[in-house]
Design an enzyme around this catalytic site. Sequence first.
Site, PDB file in Angstrom:
ATOM      1  N   HIS A 267       3.996   6.734  -8.583  1.00  0.00           N
ATOM      2  CA  HIS A 267       4.191   4.172  -8.478  1.00  0.00           C
ATOM      3  C   HIS A 267       5.459   4.444  -7.567  1.00  0.00           C
ATOM      4  CE1 HIS A 267       4.292   1.134 -10.289  1.00  0.00           C
ATOM      5  NE2 HIS A 267       4.406   0.263 -11.468  1.00  0.00           N
ATOM      6  N   HIS A 306      -3.826   4.187  -2.394  1.00  0.00           N
ATOM      7  CA  HIS A 306      -3.774   2.874  -2.946  1.00  0.00           C
ATOM      8  C   HIS A 306      -4.763   3.004  -3.961  1.00  0.00           C
ATOM      9  CE1 HIS A 306      -2.478  -0.229  -4.847  1.00  0.00           C
ATOM     10  NE2 HIS A 306      -1.425  -0.118  -4.719  1.00  0.00           N
ATOM     11  N   ASP A 364       4.827   2.090   0.978  1.00  0.00           N
ATOM     12  CA  ASP A 364       6.003   2.931   0.504  1.00  0.00           C
ATOM     13  C   ASP A 364       6.620   4.229   1.519  1.00  0.00           C
ATOM     14  OD1 ASP A 364       6.854   1.721  -2.025  1.00  0.00           O
ATOM     15  OD2 ASP A 364       5.731   2.953  -2.936  1.00  0.00           O
TER      16      ASP A 364
HETATM   17  N1  CMC Z   1      -2.860  12.557  -0.110  1.00  0.00           N
HETATM   18  C1  CMC Z   1      -4.146  13.241   0.027  1.00  0.00           C
HETATM   19  N2  CMC Z   1      -5.193  13.056  -0.718  1.00  0.00           N
HETATM   20  C2  CMC Z   1      -5.200  12.005  -1.472  1.00  0.00           C
HETATM   21  C3  CMC Z   1      -3.980  11.046  -1.431  1.00  0.00           C
HETATM   22  C4  CMC Z   1      -2.578  11.268  -0.759  1.00  0.00           C
HETATM   23  N3  CMC Z   1      -1.976  10.718  -1.513  1.00  0.00           N
HETATM   24  N4  CMC Z   1      -4.301   9.614  -2.451  1.00  0.00           N
HETATM   25  C5  CMC Z   1      -5.320  10.075  -2.922  1.00  0.00           C
HETATM   26  N5  CMC Z   1      -5.695  11.082  -2.055  1.00  0.00           N
HETATM   27  C6  CMC Z   1      -8.064  11.778  -2.289  1.00  0.00           C
HETATM   28  C7  CMC Z   1      -7.683  11.675  -4.099  1.00  0.00           C
HETATM   29  O1  CMC Z   1      -7.264  13.658  -3.955  1.00  0.00           O
HETATM   30  C8  CMC Z   1      -8.951  11.659  -4.147  1.00  0.00           C
HETATM   31  O2  CMC Z   1     -10.015  13.223  -3.335  1.00  0.00           O
HETATM   32  P1  CMC Z   1     -10.807  13.779  -3.631  1.00  0.00           P
HETATM   33  O3  CMC Z   1     -11.964  12.754  -3.931  1.00  0.00           O
HETATM   34  O4  CMC Z   1     -11.520  14.215  -2.688  1.00  0.00           O
HETATM   35  O5  CMC Z   1     -11.022  14.135  -4.931  1.00  0.00           O
HETATM   36  C9  CMC Z   1      -9.262  10.692  -2.980  1.00  0.00           C
HETATM   37  O6  CMC Z   1      -8.299  10.688  -2.489  1.00  0.00           O
HETATM   38  C10 CMC Z   1      -9.280   9.440  -4.147  1.00  0.00           C
HETATM   39  O7  CMC Z   1      -7.703   9.388  -5.282  1.00  0.00           O
HETATM   40  P2  CMC Z   1      -7.485   9.185  -6.454  1.00  0.00           P
HETATM   41  O8  CMC Z   1      -6.650  10.119  -6.715  1.00  0.00           O
HETATM   42  O9  CMC Z   1      -9.191   9.004  -7.116  1.00  0.00           O
HETATM   43  O10 CMC Z   1      -7.176   7.807  -5.937  1.00  0.00           O
HETATM   44  P3  CMC Z   1      -5.943   6.960  -7.426  1.00  0.00           P
HETATM   45  O11 CMC Z   1      -6.598   5.215  -7.402  1.00  0.00           O
HETATM   46  O12 CMC Z   1      -6.323   7.433  -8.422  1.00  0.00           O
HETATM   47  O13 CMC Z   1      -4.431   7.245  -7.131  1.00  0.00           O
HETATM   48  C11 CMC Z   1      -2.631   7.718  -5.933  1.00  0.00           C
HETATM   49  C12 CMC Z   1      -3.650   5.674  -6.202  1.00  0.00           C
HETATM   50  C13 CMC Z   1      -1.503   5.609  -5.246  1.00  0.00           C
HETATM   51  C14 CMC Z   1      -1.255   7.690  -7.105  1.00  0.00           C
HETATM   52  C15 CMC Z   1      -2.509   8.305  -4.761  1.00  0.00           C
HETATM   53  O14 CMC Z   1      -3.719   7.574  -4.076  1.00  0.00           O
HETATM   54  C16 CMC Z   1      -1.212   8.904  -4.961  1.00  0.00           C
HETATM   55  O15 CMC Z   1      -0.974   9.762  -5.408  1.00  0.00           O
HETATM   56  N6  CMC Z   1      -1.034   8.615  -3.321  1.00  0.00           N
HETATM   57  C17 CMC Z   1       0.620   9.372  -3.167  1.00  0.00           C
HETATM   58  C18 CMC Z   1       1.413   8.110  -3.936  1.00  0.00           C
HETATM   59  C19 CMC Z   1       2.363   7.277  -3.620  1.00  0.00           C
HETATM   60  O16 CMC Z   1       1.981   7.045  -1.710  1.00  0.00           O
HETATM   61  N7  CMC Z   1       1.764   5.999  -4.195  1.00  0.00           N
HETATM   62  C20 CMC Z   1       3.196   4.496  -3.782  1.00  0.00           C
HETATM   63  C21 CMC Z   1       1.424   3.468  -4.224  1.00  0.00           C
HETATM   64  S1  CMC Z   1       1.732   1.833  -3.935  1.00  0.00           S
HETATM   65  C22 CMC Z   1       3.586   1.527  -4.615  1.00  0.00           C
HETATM   66  C23 CMC Z   1       3.069   1.352  -5.880  1.00  0.00           C
HETATM   67  O17 CMC Z   1       2.027   0.458  -6.193  1.00  0.00           O
HETATM   68  O18 CMC Z   1       3.572   1.854  -6.679  1.00  0.00           O
END
Ligand code: CMC
Length: 429
Positions: A267, A306, A364
């Site tokens: 987050h 995201h 971010d």
């Molecule tokens: N790098 C590599 N792979 C990723 C990333 C990433 N940053 N984000 C998602 N994926 C992959 C994930 O492994 C999954 O792959 P697969 O389909 O092969 O299993 C696919 O993309 C879908 O991801 P998810 O984990 O189901 O997506 P989510 O909606 O649960 O997670 C997130 C969203 C923001 C937690 C995640 O994208 C992440 O951890 N990003 C990095 C941290 C980040 O930059 N966070 C800031 C968010 S914006 C500020 C805020 O609102 O707080």
Amino acid sequence: MENNRKVTLTYNDGKDNLEMPVLKGTLGPDVVDIRSFSKTGMFTFDPGFLATASCESQITFIDGDLGQLYYRGYPIEQLAEKSDYLEVCYLLLNGELPTAEERKVFERGIMRHNMLHDQLMSLFKGFRRDAHPMAVMVGVVGALSAFYHDSLDINNPEHRKISAHRLIAKLPNIAAQAYRYNKGLPFSYPKNGLTYAENFLHMMFSTPCEEYKVNKTLALALDRIFTLHADHEQNASTSTVRLAGSSGANPFACIAAGIACLWGPSHGGANEAVLKMLDEIGSVENVPAFMEGVKNKTHKLMGFGHRVYKNMDPRAAIMKETCDEVLNELGLHNDPKFKLAMALEKIALEDPYFIERKLYPNVDFYSGIVLSAIGIPVSMFTPIFALARTVGWISHWAEMIADPAMKIGRPRQLYTGAQRRDYIPQEQR
Ligand code: CMC
């Protein structure tokens, strides 16, 4: 609002069908009202709330597919260009843009509350000097409830307003003092006459020995960061604030809970994680190996992806422009760290792994770079996110408390633990 559509749930075991109304918002997808479902004795199962609207709200709207973000109906692009953070605070809290007089009164109200109780300063000194500023913020913001007994009646709209103003006013000061305490600098005081962002820079970086001159370009960039982070609908920390508030907890305690939730690297901690990641990668030659690790799921590309945006995060597009302005102003375009960030962004945007999963840079990714260029230490990135998001949190909290239909938040669960079993005395285990 209810419309004529209904969703009918049919069972394959002969039980009666259940008809559920479909609600229509002013924007966004329709929502199935499942409240009557609880009468069936079953629950819905939705870990991570991927398919659940937890509340009705009029504050912020996001269209993740189109990459749109509106505060009270106003597109974020227009607010970032034409408004400023304090006006956005007024808008989020009150629902409408202020007139000149309303703005003046609001600004004066915030400025009049920006000092910290002198005794609160002793609380900072109870922390280790090397404490993360977020740890200090969780503690000090929670402690505000011990200082402002005069505004803790959550059922009194005037008390709610005063608490909201106090929080917006004091958060930059608390964040700045958390930094100064860590650095061993003497505590500083706000200086009225400066803008909200200028004042924050002044409280962070001024010393008693010489006049601190605020760089206007950098202050404007910071103000924009505040605006872009001001609210984001029912994200994890806002939902935390709502859940904490649903029990009737006081606003200071609820915002402290929001800060704790924001701290996580998925987050608000992501901006800090972006800079740490850039340090780990080190230089452009190491990017391909790092990307291999991302695809093998050894690590994530921080600042990408995201939960809601499956298109460019509109805040990231604006932040990218600000990033260019700041790097130009400071002559940092050739700085190796910023060159590395740009190379990483380019490679990721062209890579099928990211394209197929609709992973775009989020706010971010760029805000970390801008903050770092401004000279803000990495450990202060998430505190800055927290101070900017405080207005969003408190607006959601106030909206919830004012809603006569408010109920304590209490999700249920799918239990998969042990069946009933009898206690076994220790000697028989
Ligand atoms: N790098 C590599 N792979 C990723 C990333 C990433 N940053 N984000 C998602 N994926 C992959 C994930 O492994 C999954 O792959 P697969 O389909 O092969 O299993 C696919 O993309 C879908 O991801 P998810 O984990 O189901 O997506 P989510 O909606 O649960 O997670 C997130 C969203 C923001 C937690 C995640 O994208 C992440 O951890 N990003 C990095 C941290 C980040 O930059 N966070 C800031 C968010 S914006 C500020 C805020 O609102 O707080």
